[in-house]
Design a protein around this motif. Sequence first.
Motif, short mmCIF file in Angstrom:
data_model
loop_
_atom_site.label_atom_id
_atom_site.label_comp_id
_atom_site.label_asym_id
_atom_site.label_seq_id
_atom_site.Cartn_x
_atom_site.Cartn_y
_atom_site.Cartn_z
N VAL A 159 -20.53 -29.37 62.13
CA VAL A 159 -20.18 -30.64 61.47
C VAL A 159 -19.03 -31.32 62.21
O VAL A 159 -19.04 -32.53 62.44
CB VAL A 159 -19.80 -30.39 60.00
CG1 VAL A 159 -19.33 -31.70 59.35
CG2 VAL A 159 -20.97 -29.82 59.24
N ILE A 160 -18.02 -30.53 62.58
CA ILE A 160 -16.84 -31.08 63.24
C ILE A 160 -17.21 -31.70 64.58
O ILE A 160 -16.75 -32.79 64.94
CB ILE A 160 -15.76 -30.00 63.42
CG1 ILE A 160 -15.24 -29.56 62.04
CG2 ILE A 160 -14.61 -30.49 64.29
CD1 ILE A 160 -14.30 -28.39 62.08
N LEU A 161 -18.06 -31.00 65.36
CA LEU A 161 -18.44 -31.50 66.67
C LEU A 161 -19.40 -32.69 66.57
O LEU A 161 -19.34 -33.62 67.37
CB LEU A 161 -19.10 -30.39 67.49
CG LEU A 161 -18.19 -29.23 67.93
CD1 LEU A 161 -18.98 -28.18 68.66
CD2 LEU A 161 -17.06 -29.76 68.81
N ALA A 162 -20.26 -32.64 65.57
CA ALA A 162 -21.27 -33.68 65.46
C ALA A 162 -20.78 -34.93 64.75
O ALA A 162 -21.31 -36.02 64.96
CB ALA A 162 -22.51 -33.14 64.73
N GLN A 163 -19.73 -34.78 63.90
CA GLN A 163 -19.30 -35.92 63.08
C GLN A 163 -17.78 -36.10 63.14
O GLN A 163 -17.11 -35.94 62.11
CB GLN A 163 -19.74 -35.72 61.63
CG GLN A 163 -21.24 -35.53 61.45
CD GLN A 163 -21.63 -35.41 59.99
OE1 GLN A 163 -21.34 -36.30 59.19
NE2 GLN A 163 -22.28 -34.33 59.65
N PRO A 164 -17.24 -36.44 64.29
CA PRO A 164 -15.78 -36.66 64.36
C PRO A 164 -15.32 -37.81 63.46
O PRO A 164 -14.20 -37.80 62.96
CB PRO A 164 -15.54 -36.99 65.83
CG PRO A 164 -16.88 -37.43 66.36
CD PRO A 164 -17.89 -36.64 65.59
#
Length: 327
Positions: free
Chosen positions: A227-232
Amino acid sequence: SRWKTRVSSGWKSTPGLFGVLAALEYASVNLVVAVLIWAMVYPMMIAVDLGSLKAVGQRPKGLVITLAINWLIKPFTMAALAVLFFNHVFAGLIDPERAPEYIAGLILLGAAPCTAMVLVWSQLTKGDPNYTLVQVSVNDLIMVVAFAPIVAFLLGVTDISVPWETLILSVVLYIVIPLIAGLMTRQALIAKGGEAAVTAFTARIKPASVVGLLITVVLLFGFQGPVILAQPLLIALIAVPIIIQSYGIFALGYGWAYLWAVPHRVAAPCALIGTSNFFELAVAVAIGLFGLNSGAALATVVGVLVEVPVMLSLVAIANRTRERFPE
């Protein structure tokens, strides 16, 4: 693109480990995270000095400000900001099904006033260490009985179901048991060597608290990594109400102390206590209530990332305005 490819391939080699760790739970409480939270919280609880509570009546103003902000204002303003941003302002930018989880995570942050890190912020602003300890001690004792009802009330107001058993279990695990263990340890150390023994012991075990925090953050990033990498953008959106809350609560507490002519050695720590969060507790309860991969857990992790730079900026503000307060 090469960097993204390496990150992606490296990430795919580790989900098995994170999956195994995530599965180690009992009654919705992840056992690995529980041990790490205890490692962080236990040293803090040793600093709680019940004897210091006798001096509360001598200088009540700073304590009144701290308690009013922590328990009568901060949880409710954080809940209001969370609902405002995730149900309205950011409604078109996020998954509406996840919005309640982000709101819940922010509520948990707002209802958990800071404990150990307050001593750091107090030291950086040349605060009165004994008075700060009184504030921390009173906060911890109130947290035992007030945290669960406030969280349950605010979750209910925002139409989020409250699993009471898990919430109460989390309070017992992460507040009551560490507090009792800390008080017993403190009493044993004082009987053996006085306050010097307490200081020496906490200095020895403090690295365990730091290590516990670092490992917890790594695990949470592992669980939330995709989630962190895909949705900054999502991370930035969650950070917005946290930052607004932090600066707003500090301005309220610091301004209140200024109007009451509270000495800076008390004013700065009492404002910073209200601003900072007991994020270890918030993270643990978010995981217990909603799961490791939930939006609530992600929101508390963002709170960890935001807190340190925000608090350092507030420390700088407090130090630059020292001369405006009475000695």
